[in-house]
Motif scaffolding. Sequence first.
Motif, mmCIF file in Angstrom:
data_model
loop_
_atom_site.group_PDB
_atom_site.id
_atom_site.type_symbol
_atom_site.label_atom_id
_atom_site.label_comp_id
_atom_site.label_asym_id
_atom_site.label_seq_id
_atom_site.Cartn_x
_atom_site.Cartn_y
_atom_site.Cartn_z
ATOM 1 N N GLY A 109 -10.785 0.271 5.703
ATOM 2 C CA GLY A 109 -10.416 -1.162 6.301
ATOM 3 C C GLY A 109 -11.604 -1.559 7.223
ATOM 4 O O GLY A 109 -11.870 -2.747 7.278
ATOM 5 N N ARG B 6 -13.843 1.670 -1.024
ATOM 6 C CA ARG B 6 -13.560 0.840 0.051
ATOM 7 C C ARG B 6 -14.275 -0.538 -0.432
ATOM 8 O O ARG B 6 -14.121 -1.565 0.095
ATOM 9 C CB ARG B 6 -14.496 1.133 1.243
ATOM 10 C CG ARG B 6 -15.829 1.864 1.068
ATOM 11 C CD ARG B 6 -16.462 2.592 2.138
ATOM 12 N NE ARG B 6 -17.728 3.376 1.982
ATOM 13 C CZ ARG B 6 -18.276 3.983 2.895
ATOM 14 N NH1 ARG B 6 -17.603 4.216 4.072
ATOM 15 N NH2 ARG B 6 -19.437 4.557 2.619
ATOM 16 N N PRO C 70 -13.979 -6.817 4.206
ATOM 17 C CA PRO C 70 -12.692 -5.875 3.560
ATOM 18 C C PRO C 70 -11.806 -6.784 3.110
ATOM 19 O O PRO C 70 -11.258 -7.960 4.067
ATOM 20 C CB PRO C 70 -12.248 -5.081 4.754
ATOM 21 C CG PRO C 70 -13.482 -5.080 5.832
ATOM 22 C CD PRO C 70 -13.964 -6.179 5.588
ATOM 23 N N GLY C 71 -11.395 -6.495 1.993
ATOM 24 C CA GLY C 71 -10.121 -7.373 1.430
ATOM 25 C C GLY C 71 -10.686 -8.903 0.547
ATOM 26 O O GLY C 71 -9.829 -9.293 0.107
ATOM 27 N N GLU C 72 -12.012 -8.920 0.853
ATOM 28 C CA GLU C 72 -12.452 -10.160 0.216
ATOM 29 C C GLU C 72 -12.722 -10.064 -1.236
ATOM 30 O O GLU C 72 -13.178 -8.985 -1.592
ATOM 31 C CB GLU C 72 -13.635 -10.771 0.934
ATOM 32 C CG GLU C 72 -13.949 -12.042 0.628
ATOM 33 C CD GLU C 72 -15.191 -12.514 1.548
ATOM 34 O OE1 GLU C 72 -15.451 -13.707 1.599
ATOM 35 O OE2 GLU C 72 -15.999 -11.715 2.136
ATOM 36 N N MET D 9 0.926 -1.163 0.094
ATOM 37 C CA MET D 9 -0.045 0.020 -0.015
ATOM 38 C C MET D 9 0.977 1.219 -0.025
ATOM 39 O O MET D 9 1.913 1.261 0.387
ATOM 40 C CB MET D 9 -0.839 -0.188 1.180
ATOM 41 C CG MET D 9 -2.061 -0.925 1.127
ATOM 42 S SD MET D 9 -3.142 -1.052 -0.175
ATOM 43 C CE MET D 9 -3.914 0.554 0.378
ATOM 44 N N ARG E 67 -9.199 4.668 -4.060
ATOM 45 C CA ARG E 67 -9.286 3.845 -3.274
ATOM 46 C C ARG E 67 -10.551 3.728 -2.598
ATOM 47 O O ARG E 67 -11.060 4.015 -1.368
ATOM 48 C CB ARG E 67 -8.329 4.364 -1.914
ATOM 49 C CG ARG E 67 -6.940 4.642 -2.406
ATOM 50 C CD ARG E 67 -6.210 5.223 -0.746
ATOM 51 N NE ARG E 67 -5.005 5.622 -1.152
ATOM 52 C CZ ARG E 67 -4.024 4.852 -1.759
ATOM 53 N NH1 ARG E 67 -3.921 3.775 -1.711
ATOM 54 N NH2 ARG E 67 -2.735 5.361 -1.790
ATOM 55 N N ALA F 151 -5.747 -7.973 -5.142
ATOM 56 C CA ALA F 151 -5.166 -8.774 -3.855
ATOM 57 C C ALA F 151 -4.192 -7.623 -3.347
ATOM 58 O O ALA F 151 -4.235 -7.238 -2.098
ATOM 59 C CB ALA F 151 -4.788 -9.886 -3.968
ATOM 60 N N SER F 152 -3.396 -6.838 -4.206
ATOM 61 C CA SER F 152 -2.311 -6.272 -3.668
ATOM 62 C C SER F 152 -2.928 -4.972 -3.109
ATOM 63 O O SER F 152 -2.416 -3.913 -2.415
ATOM 64 C CB SER F 152 -1.149 -5.868 -4.758
ATOM 65 O OG SER F 152 -1.901 -5.187 -5.786
ATOM 66 N N SER F 153 -4.026 -4.349 -3.724
ATOM 67 C CA SER F 153 -4.701 -3.118 -3.120
ATOM 68 C C SER F 153 -5.531 -3.482 -2.124
ATOM 69 O O SER F 153 -5.929 -2.350 -1.239
ATOM 70 C CB SER F 153 -5.612 -2.648 -4.506
ATOM 71 O OG SER F 153 -6.830 -3.313 -4.427
ATOM 72 N N GLY F 154 -6.095 -4.567 -1.595
ATOM 73 C CA GLY F 154 -6.669 -4.986 -0.519
ATOM 74 C C GLY F 154 -7.909 -4.453 -0.393
ATOM 75 O O GLY F 154 -8.653 -4.367 0.680
ATOM 76 N N THR F 155 -8.665 -4.008 -1.518
ATOM 77 C CA THR F 155 -9.834 -3.592 -1.640
ATOM 78 C C THR F 155 -10.966 -4.896 -1.597
ATOM 79 O O THR F 155 -10.543 -6.077 -2.194
ATOM 80 C CB THR F 155 -10.085 -2.829 -3.003
ATOM 81 O OG1 THR F 155 -8.962 -1.832 -3.209
ATOM 82 C CG2 THR F 155 -11.345 -2.014 -2.982
#
Lengths: 352, 541
Positions: free
Chosen positions: A12, A164, A40-42, A1, A162, A192-196
Amino acid sequence: MSAIGSPVGEAGVGGLCVEDLTVRFGSVTAVDGVTLAVSPGEIVALVGPSGCGKSTLLRAVAGLQPADGRVLWGDVDLSTERVDRRRFGLMFQDHALFAHRDVAENVAFGLRMAGVGADDRALRIREVLDLVGLATHGDRSIDTLSGGEAQRVALARSLAPRPRLLMLDEPLGSLDRTLRDRLAVDLRRILASSGTAAIHVTHDQEEAYAVADRLVVMRDGRIERDGPVAEVWADPRTEFVARFLGHHNVLEPETARALGFPVPRDASGLVVRESAVTLVGHDRTDGPESGSGRLSAVVADVRFRGAISRVELSVESPAGPVSLAVHRSRAPAVGEGVVLRFDPGEVAVLRS
Amino acid sequence: MDRDRPALISVRGLLLRATVVAVPLAFFALFFAYPVGAVVFRGATEGSVLEVIRRPSTIRLLWFTSWQAAVSTLLALAVGLPAAWAVSRVDLPGKRLLRAFLIVPFVLPTLVVGAAVQALSAWSGLGLDGTVAGILVAHTMLNAAVVIRIVGGSWSLLDPSAEEAARTLGASRATVLREVTLPALAPALWSAAGIVFLFCFTSFGVILTVGGPGLPTIETEIWRQAVQRTDFSAAAALSVLQIVVVVALVVVTNALERRAQSVTVRRPAKPAPARSWRRRSAVAAALAPAVVLLIVPLGLLVEQSFAVSGGGHGLANYRALRDTSAGGLFVPAAEAIGNSLTAAVWATAVAVLVGGIAAAAVVYSRSRTGRMLDVALMVPLGTSAVTIGFGILLALGRPPLDLRSSWVIVPLAQALVGTPFVIRTSVAGLRSVDRRQQEAAAVLGATPSRVRLTVDLPVAARSLLVGAAFAFAVSLGEFGATSFLARPDRPTIPVAMFRLLGRPSEALHGQAMALGVVLAVLSLISVMAIERLRPTDRLGW
């Protein structure tokens, strides 16, 4: 990030929660009481045939489509919040890039709307264009982009502020097979790398497997199956999901019993996975051996499919011949007799 | 486009092709190029162009002509844009009626609009008569529909997902309009603004009837110099000025249109019905100004045509049309109706013949001649009608070809104005012929001429009829050129209306209103014919 200040804030925390969402068009109910949560992140793949309500569900979550029911982020109710204030990204099937702006200006749009200053904006644009592999394309005009490039720009534009939650409506739908397979892998890496948190809509199950952690299958406006990708595939539970995910050997209970499978009383059918069927040999050599787990069959049809061929077998059973299909790299000839062995652990029970 | 069409070959084909190009070219040369050339020649040789242009009065004239056109354009955009949104984005009930409504201003005679604004002025007590405000109202009334058609057409082809993408990226509705929608509509906006400005810049009937003698523009001043003061040199000089400005305008708007990047559309929007109460009221508010602005003045025109002096309503004004003693005219006003119909029928016949042949040349000709012909025959549409009328008066009113005392001069001038409409509809019709149908017919053994007869002709005939109805309506309402050419004992309806409106008599005004209603009804019949025959275009209009 990145270290650049996020315009989004507490991205998050929370997660999407859709409760009893319903969308009606006149007398047609496009989305029918859908309840769905995304952490989040899924990365969730939302699949189903055309017209099952996937896109409408996305548009309702984004706020583009008025709907009954609730849309929450964490415990904040967003049901009456305007589209532009939900901070949910939506990537369109046809990319919907702004034709009168260049690549960098397209990516900058959401950042400008969020009030990000020019310097931070430039940094973030470089960052996301780098992420999608188009670092040198900033000043290109939209109509000079190839289909794959346009898709990456649309993704960069969606990711830049970004959001959510990022929703992707058949993002690879208009691309050819090879490009699609390659970009699906890239998409997975980038998301995956952006974690969104992401909801990826597609009607292509291969694409869903390549991108998502979790699979949600929709049918006629309702969610029919929801679970981890491998689990849903191994245990589709309903015939609709089984067939949609590409299982070709879906048997009626009586047929399955006739072939010797144990079938529970309340089952509506049985999925015999590819891996359950082994061709143990030719009829002539092994002799007519029957009994538990061993059956003889005749090759009814063989279709060349490149690396593997689809072999259609007519299996003898007390209830008459049953048709099963398997894929083999070295196919027997049509009319040849074969002996099959079944692995009873590799079947899934369907209930209606 | 042309390259894909079957070419005319063989000797017979060559002869046919020569005729097909020669007839429209000869018509264009004789009745447009020669007369306009005569005006330019006169203006240039008598050495007065520079002198006339340098006059302070000319500069004032140019200034007023320009700013009233600019303000009219802004008003037409202000009224037309919301309505353009409604017709393109919302599935409206009564679409057929709306389609017809959007064509009306294209064929509504300027004299009818002038009379309607006078009726509005008299009823409302706003004193619009003889004021710039009156001119602006009349121009907005006529041109809002132009904006609606051009911008609405483009708007309905815009992919709404770009707007939705902007919304999800955090843009408010106003931001989306400013940053996404309007830039995408820019080519259409420039095109509409350019056309409306041109119409208002060369506006004649409205300025003369609503503005009156106190508010001259270049166009009305050409007419006044030529007809009332018979100062042909001054009129010619002003015409040259007019032509220069119009050409410059066309060049500038074309450049602006091209500079505004056009957008490739992948998925046009399907208009959605307005379900919520909020959306319905937004649609009503968007459409109301354009509709009210057209309906109310026309309604008042009808009402006043039935008004009887001393109060009450009756047919007195209509009966008086047969009256020989009507002031200002040498013949009973009713005769003007017959004159107009006769002239319009002949004008339509000529326009269909010339325009039909020209359309065939444009579509089937492989050479550049076809395209040149297409452009050439569009020029009269952008040229001021007054210049054309003046030119015909100058050039064809003396030997070798003296048509001045012949009645055919009026339908010929009107045909010149109607021909571009015939060409446009026919070319569009012929080009819309499904190529696969032509190919299917050919594969099934039809000769090229047979293909044209069985596949092209039915489509062509229909669009030719639409063009004919347009030409008929335009001829009926034509005033600019006709005002130069109609003999006093053979006035057309607009000419008679103008004479009657110019008299300070309530009774004659009533007659003018009655004639206006007759003219409006005749135009509406043409619109209905157009609506019946016209195939729906790609907007489903």
